[in-house]
Design a protein around this motif. Structure first.
Motif, short mmCIF file in Angstrom:
data_model
loop_
_atom_site.label_atom_id
_atom_site.label_comp_id
_atom_site.label_asym_id
_atom_site.label_seq_id
_atom_site.Cartn_x
_atom_site.Cartn_y
_atom_site.Cartn_z
N ASP A 51 -6.50 9.24 -1.41
CA ASP A 51 -7.45 8.71 -2.63
C ASP A 51 -8.59 9.50 -2.34
O ASP A 51 -9.30 9.50 -1.21
N LEU A 52 -9.29 10.32 -3.24
CA LEU A 52 -10.25 11.22 -3.04
C LEU A 52 -11.57 10.26 -2.81
O LEU A 52 -12.24 10.66 -2.03
N ALA A 53 -11.74 9.30 -3.30
CA ALA A 53 -12.94 8.35 -3.25
C ALA A 53 -12.90 7.98 -1.78
O ALA A 53 -14.12 8.15 -1.17
N SER A 54 -11.69 7.41 -1.15
CA SER A 54 -11.70 7.06 0.14
C SER A 54 -12.01 8.20 0.99
O SER A 54 -12.76 8.10 1.90
N GLU A 55 -11.52 9.52 0.52
CA GLU A 55 -11.85 10.47 1.46
C GLU A 55 -13.28 10.78 1.53
O GLU A 55 -13.74 11.10 2.67
N ARG A 56 -13.96 10.83 0.57
CA ARG A 56 -15.27 11.29 0.41
C ARG A 56 -15.99 9.95 1.40
O ARG A 56 -16.97 10.45 2.04
N GLU A 57 -15.73 8.93 1.13
CA GLU A 57 -16.18 7.88 1.96
C GLU A 57 -16.04 8.12 3.46
O GLU A 57 -17.02 7.83 4.30
#
Lengths: 372, 372
Positions: free
Chosen positions: A108-114
């Motif tokens: 998940d891109l958002a989790s990765e960013r986080e």
DNA sequence: GGATGGGTTGAGAACCTTCTCATCATCCCG
DNA sequence: CGGGATGATGAGAAGGTTCTCAACCCATCC
């Protein structure tokens, strides 16, 4: 004594005082930097032992700017693929004096960013990341331009100038599927996740220009492309109904898709699964339906897993050097940490091996002559 | 500009200056502690955004003494058991705002000591550890008395006053083996690692007093004890030649031992494997020898793995709630971190489930009536 | 109108290291 | 014996944050 009543841990000044030297000297003696006399070194060591001194590496890190820690962003530590890769990473890291801080992105891109954010806050020296979306890597680019080197793992992106350690998934899939076609199979199914089933994906893969530069492709896309190319080169038309996308990365979805494709009026005579989770789901369906492998259905799986030799017949697989990929990613990252400007970033393509076992037969169904 | 030419990252004083407030105020505004006016909060946030400020949590940790990091010492991250447990740990940790620093001990006491040392140097707030040797836990005791709480995982030790999350391996093994004996099996083999094959081990297990307090037993020993007890209670004599120890923790060794036990003049009619690695090795031997399961040999395995339903017949297994065990260990540790003196440490025994599938039949060999 | 009290604020210490730099002793060499 | 190099040493700054504390403002209350 601390408020809690426990004696406070000894710090460097404590050790220095007991040894009768300055803090600086004690630091040098214990830290192994600068120069100290043998006498001082001995006294400090003795004092440290007496006080049960334990260096606070955090404080040191604040000062030096190095934490001797590398951050890892993997999709899912639970997957055998990442678990083994992480083992490769952490073995090398430990050997070179680094620890590893692990995070999961779940693709998940958002989790990765986080996760990347967190790692940067914790001041890791470098990051190894399997990016969820190879077209969205700005956060990694920023980390890199801010001085935290990044090594891509399992996936390349040509939008990021960084080292990468991958496998040529297109070639591997091509090789496997080509083998099936050469054995006379004309209906070869593929089971793949492929998260965003954007309609243009299919078109993208058909575009020869894009197909030529795999830096825009996720591993699944690359493998699908290999599947398609093998067909083109062999002059076998691609049947849309044999390309099964789960849309979600789950064994259950693969199970469903496999049941569906095997229930076709005109079912495939061979099936190619694109990674370990897909394999688990697909194989469960095959087993449940009681379909004879390889007599009625040939099977080739991406990723070698310990159970592929435990089922009968044993599965023919494409094996990636997973451990070595992790190890190499760590090596590259650490090399770059040690030497700020070594060479321009490069992508390392590691070799895969097609391990022929018992699950593949010529169409029509005789078992091959040499079972193992 | 830094020596390297890159603009230096903004720090708190930079942000404060731009916002026109003191460093302290800026820290409060961004850190969410103390009290700040709405006006200041806004200005600071804006300044931080403009400067692309990134908090240095290391520096904060030096000051607060907390790192919001928990250290994990597992035997081998690559094993499905630990991989899944780690997933449980890190999911809970992340949810509560903690990161996880992972190390491998490879079941080696020296490596474990080193790992704990490293974690303490890095000032982790707490440690979750699967101790390699439950009788040698002094390093963990010291960590704990120095203020770094420890939660034991997968293994209890009564030499350490700490929380622990485990499974009652003795009961589980007892249940499984008892089931086999009740089905008429009189020759039940067990395949177990058991690292130090000290001769007195056997005696220890026979000693009813020690057997009563499982806090001195490694998981393998506990499971062996369950095996023995089931025999005693059922009045079936234990055959020494059916107890196979690999001595080393490797699938290959289990493979060897299994081949050997199945080659006996009077081979077992059932076999019990003690964990996932043993199962992989043993099952490979069974498959290679072409022994019919369950007709000629019933099989029960400890640990449910995704492939146990993929082989035919599907394996009857004892399933541990691995993810939940990891999650619970993390929860306990974090609870203790938040609340310095909550309650006395306790050992949580989690329930296992005997999942009956197709690999067990009454001795003599009919397949049971309800295959799944 | 003064006392009380809660919310804000900033100065500066504190956390524990490493690093810079000046000082000093020693030694070598011509 | 002077000059310079070399090595050992300690004072103190630096790193980037949090925390303590005194001061201040302002409203409320008697």
């Amino acid at each position: 004594m601390t408020p809690s009543g426990r004696p406070r841990r000894a710090t460097l000044p404590d050790v220095a005082a007991l040894a009768g030297v300055s803090t600086a000297a004690a630091g040098r003696a214990l830290g192994g930097y600068g120069s100290v006399s043998e006498d001082v070194r001995r006294r400090v060591a003795e004092a440290a032992r007496q006080l049960d001194y334990r260096a606070n590496r955090l404080a040191a890190s604040v000062r030096t700017g190095r934490t001797d820690t590398i951050g890892v962003v993997c999709a899912d530590i639970e997957s055998p693929f990442f678990a083994r890769a992480l083992r490769g990473i952490s073995d090398v890291a430990r050997e070179k004096g680094f620890s590893t801080l692990v995070t999961n992105s779940d693709e998940d891109l958002a989790s990765e960013r986080e996760a990347v954010q967190l790692l940067l806050h914790k001041q890791v020296d470098g990051i190894i990341c399997a990016p969820a979306d190879v077209t969205r890597v700005d956060h990694l680019a920023r980390a890199q331009s801010d001085g935290t080197p990044v090594v891509l793992f399992d996936r390349v992106s040509d939008r990021l100038e960084a080292d990468a350690v991958v496998v040529d998934g297109m070639k591997a899939a091509y090789q496997a599927v080509r083998r099936l076609l050469d054995l006379g199979h004309r209906r070869v199914a593929i089971v793949t996740e492929l998260r965003q089933p954007r309609e243009q994906d299919w078109a993208r893969l058909l575009d020869p220009e894009i197909a030529a530069s795999p830096g825009e492709l996720s591993p699944s896309e690359a493998r699908l492309l290999g599947y398609l190319r093998a067909h083109w080169d062999a002059g076998v038309p691609v049947r849309r109904e044999l390309v099964r996308r789960t849309g979600t990365y789950a064994a259950d979805a693969a199970y469903q898709q496999t049941r569906r494709v095997l229930a076709l009026k005109n079912p495939p005579t061979a099936i190619f699964t694109v990674d370990n989770l897909m394999t688990v789901g697909a194989y469960r369906a095959i087993r449940e339906l009681g379909i004879a492998v390889p007599d009625r259905l040939s099977v080739v799986a991406f990723d070698d897993l310990d159970w592929t030799v435990l089922v009968s017949p044993a599965l023919t697989v494409i094996a990636q050097p997973v451990y070595e990929m992790g190890a190499e990613a760590a090596r590259r990252l650490i090399r770059r940490l040690r030497d700020p400007q070594p060479e321009p970033p490069a992508t390392l393509f590691m070799d895969v091996a097609l391990i022929e076992r018992e699950s593949v037969a010529p169409v029509g169904g005789q078992t091959p002559a040499t079972p193992r």
